[in-house]
Design a protein around this motif. Structure first.
Motif, PDB file in Angstrom:
ATOM      1  N   ALA A   1       0.704  -1.135   0.063  1.00 57.50           N
ATOM      2  CA  ALA A   1      -0.125  -0.111  -0.042  1.00 57.50           C
ATOM      3  C   ALA A   1       0.941   1.284  -0.114  1.00 57.50           C
ATOM      4  N   GLY A   2       1.875   1.263   0.766  1.00 57.00           N
ATOM      5  CA  GLY A   2       2.727   2.475   0.938  1.00 57.00           C
ATOM      6  C   GLY A   2       3.674   2.490  -0.389  1.00 57.00           C
ATOM      7  N   SER A   3       3.912   1.630  -1.114  1.00 59.09           N
ATOM      8  CA  SER A   3       4.606   1.903  -2.483  1.00 59.09           C
ATOM      9  C   SER A   3       3.694   2.208  -3.437  1.00 59.09           C
ATOM     10  N   LYS A   4       2.265   1.926  -3.470  1.00 63.82           N
ATOM     11  CA  LYS A   4       1.250   2.487  -4.407  1.00 63.82           C
ATOM     12  C   LYS A   4       0.748   4.091  -4.044  1.00 63.82           C
ATOM     13  N   GLY A   5       1.056   4.228  -2.611  1.00 64.98           N
ATOM     14  CA  GLY A   5       0.860   5.777  -2.548  1.00 64.98           C
ATOM     15  C   GLY A   5       1.838   6.511  -2.859  1.00 64.98           C
TER      16      GLY A   5
END
Length: 248
Positions: free
Chosen positions: A158-162
Motif C-alpha cells: 500500500a505504501g509503495s502505491k501511495g
C-alpha cells in the motif's frame, strides 16, 4: 490513430489484458516480462491475432540497464514510442507488518517504486517534445490499496502505491509542458492470478463483500481504462488518479 506503446509486466493479468486490447486497436506493443517467456509469447501471439504488432522483451524494471534496453528494443522494432503503461509490480505473502521479512518488503519497494521511477524517467527522456520526442502518455499502475492502506496484509505494498500516486501528480505537472500526459490507474479487487502470490486461496471471496458492485473486477475492465488514457480520446486528462474498484 496507430500507436506504439510499451507495457511493463505484460505477461499476465492487467498488463496482458491491456496488450491484447491495444492489439484490437492496431497498435504496436512492447510486451515486457521478467521471467515467464512462454506467457509473454502467448501475449505477443494474441496481440498479433487481434490485428496489432508485438515483441516480447525480458527485463527487470528495478534495473536501470534493463529499463533502457526495453525502450530501445521497442523503438528498434516499431519506431518512436507514443505511450507507456508502467504496470510491473510485486507483492508477497499476506501478513502483519510485525511478521514481515524486511527483504520481501525491500523488493516490493524496489520494483513498485524505484522501478516505476526508472520507467518514468526513461519515458520522460524518450517522449518529451523538448528532447525530440513526439509527446504521449504515461499511465502508472497504482492501487486502491494506496487509500485503503491494506492493514493486516500488505502495508508495504500500500505504501509503495501511495508513492506511485505522489509521483504521478508530480510528473503530470513537470512533464505536461513537454507534451506528456501522466495518470494513474487504481484497481480494486480484480480477478487476476496475482492473488495466488498472497498465500490466500480465497482472497477474492473474503473481500468481495466490501465491493458495492458485488463482484470482483476483470482485468479486461481495467485495461479499457488504461487504453483510454493512452489514447487520444483522453487528450486533456493528466494528473488523474482513476479508481477502477467497483465503488470500494
Amino acid at each position: 490513430m496507430t500507436k506504439t506503446i510499451l507495457i511493463t509486466g505484460a505477461s499476465r493479468g492487467i498488463g496482458a489484458a491491456t496488450a491484447r486490447l491495444a492489439g484490437t486497436r492496431g497498435w504496436s506493443v512492447g510486451v515486457n516480462f521478467a521471467g515467464n517467456a512462454a506467457k509473454a509469447a502467448e501475449v505477443v501471439a494474441a496481440v498479433e491475432a487481434a490485428g496489432g504488432r508485438a515483441i516480447a522483451i525480458r527485463g527487470d524494471v528495478s534495473r536501470e540497464a534493463d529499463v533502457t534496453a526495453m525502450f530501445d528494443a521497442t523503438e528498434r522494432a516499431f519506431g518512436g514510442i507514443d505511450g507507456v503503461f508502467s504496470n510491473a509490480g510485486v507483492l508477497h505473502v499476506a501478513g502483519r507488518i510485525a511478521d514481515t521479512d524486511p527483504g520481501l518488503a525491500r523488493r516490493v519497494f524496489e520494483v513498485n517504486v524505484f522501478g516505476a521511477w526508472l520507467v518514468a524517467r526513461e519515458s520522460a527522456r524518450r517522449l518529451s517534445t523538448r528532447r525530440g520526442g513526439r509527446g504521449g502518455s504515461l499511465v502508472n499502475m497504482s492501487s486502491a490499496a494506496a487509500r485503503l492502506g491494506s492493514p493486516n496484509e500488505f502495508i508495504d505494498y500500500a505504501g509503495s502505491k501511495g508513492a506511485v500516486d505522489s509521483m504521478t501528480l508530480g510528473l503530470a505537472r513537470e512533464l505536461g509542458p513537454d507534451g506528456i500526459r501522466v495518470n494513474a490507474i487504481r484497481p480494486g479487487l480484480i480477478d487476476t492470478d496475482i492473488h495466488a502470490d498472497t498465500g490466500k486461496t480465497d482472497r477474492l471471496g473474503e473481500l468481495v463483500g466490501g465491493v458495492p458492485l458485488g463482484r470482483p473486477g476483470l482485468a479486461d475492465e481495467v485495461a479499457e481504462a488504461v487504453v483510454w488514457l493512452l489514447s487520444d480520446a483522453a487528450s486533456y486528462v493528466s494528473g488523474a488518479l482513476i479508481d477502477v474498484s467497483g465503488g470500494r
